[in-house]
Design an enzyme around this catalytic site. Structure first.
Site, short mmCIF file in Angstrom:
data_model
loop_
_atom_site.label_atom_id
_atom_site.label_comp_id
_atom_site.label_asym_id
_atom_site.label_seq_id
_atom_site.Cartn_x
_atom_site.Cartn_y
_atom_site.Cartn_z
CG HIS A 1 -27.21 -8.54 57.61
ND1 HIS A 1 -27.42 -7.90 56.41
CD2 HIS A 1 -27.81 -7.79 58.56
CE1 HIS A 1 -28.10 -6.78 56.63
NE2 HIS A 1 -28.36 -6.69 57.92
CD GLN B 1 -30.64 -3.81 59.15
OE1 GLN B 1 -29.92 -4.80 59.14
NE2 GLN B 1 -30.97 -3.18 60.27
CB CYS C 1 -27.59 -9.07 51.90
SG CYS C 1 -25.97 -9.42 51.25
CD GLU C 2 -28.03 -3.69 46.79
OE1 GLU C 2 -29.19 -3.71 46.35
OE2 GLU C 2 -27.32 -2.69 46.80
CG HIS C 3 -23.43 -5.87 49.28
ND1 HIS C 3 -23.56 -5.21 50.48
CD2 HIS C 3 -23.57 -4.94 48.31
CE1 HIS C 3 -23.76 -3.92 50.23
NE2 HIS C 3 -23.77 -3.73 48.94
CG HIS C 4 -22.45 -11.37 50.56
ND1 HIS C 4 -22.56 -10.24 51.36
CD2 HIS C 4 -21.13 -11.54 50.32
CE1 HIS C 4 -21.36 -9.76 51.59
NE2 HIS C 4 -20.47 -10.51 50.99
CB CYS D 1 -23.52 -12.05 54.04
SG CYS D 1 -24.09 -10.42 54.52
ZN ZN Z 1 -24.22 -9.42 52.52
#
Ligand code: ZN
Length: 195
Positions: A155, A127, A85-88, A157
């Site tokens: 996920h 996703q 995941c590119e956020h975390h 995260c």
């Molecule tokens: Zn994430």
């Protein structure tokens, strides 16, 4: 677009190694202690693998087509998918299901669909975009009558941090052409998937 992406995505393994060393220091660890001494190098090699999709054109795996007079939906279920995941920068993982309805006798190898999913998954992702990119790449490269891609993933995260809800899965669906939203073929394909 993909050529441009290739141009900007040289993998700097030494740079990643330095960054991981700095990260360990910054979180309050001792990067020189025995257990961590080789970690920056190991992580750098791992990221080269996890983000290999940044340096690939995922559609290129569909270059080889076979001519077969099959005119119905081809559905490949339960392709394992691992992405980050590119956020975390934490993993999300699960199953992808890829369906396409061939046009003009153009059929692709079943393993190519799995490789397409891998190429799109091996980069920092969300996703929703992963699902759309598989669908759009398949439409553009193989030019079928229609496509449906569904991804079910957990996920980390969501599980390890934040709301801390392990076991939650997210389902995303993208469909195009004869399987676009509102079509009977989309309904039939979802029914074949058990939904
Ligand atoms: Zn994430």
């Amino acid at each position: 677009m993909l050529d441009e992406r290739r141009g900007v995505s040289r993998f700097d393994e030494d740079g990643v190694e330095r960054a991981i060393y700095a990260l360990l220091l910054a979180v309050g660890e001792d990067p020189a202690r025995e257990g961590l001494a080789d970690t920056p190098r190991r992580v750098a090699r791992m990221y080269r693998e996890l983000f290999a999709g940044l340096r690939e054109d995922p559609g290129s795996v569909l270059d080889t087509v076979f001519a077969e007079s099959y005119d119905d939906v081809v559905l490949v279920r339960d392709i394992s998918v691992y992405s980050v995941c590119e956020h975390h920068l934490l993993p999300f993982f699960g199953k992808a299901h890829v369906a396409y309805h061939p046009k003009d006798r153009r059929i692709t190898g079943l393993s190519k669909l799995a490789r397409l999913v891998d190429g799109v998954a091996r980069r920092p992702q969300v996703q929703e975009r992963l699902t759309a990119e598989v669908a759009d790449t398949l439409m553009a490269s193989l030019r079928p009558r229609g496509v449906l891609v569904a991804v079910e993933a957990e996920h980390l995260c969501m599980a390890m941090r934040g709301v801390e809800k392990p076991g939650t899965t997210t389902l995303t669906i993208q469909s195009r052409g004869t399987m676009a939203v509102g079509t009977a073929e989309r309904q039939e394909t979802l029914r074949r998937l058990g939904w």
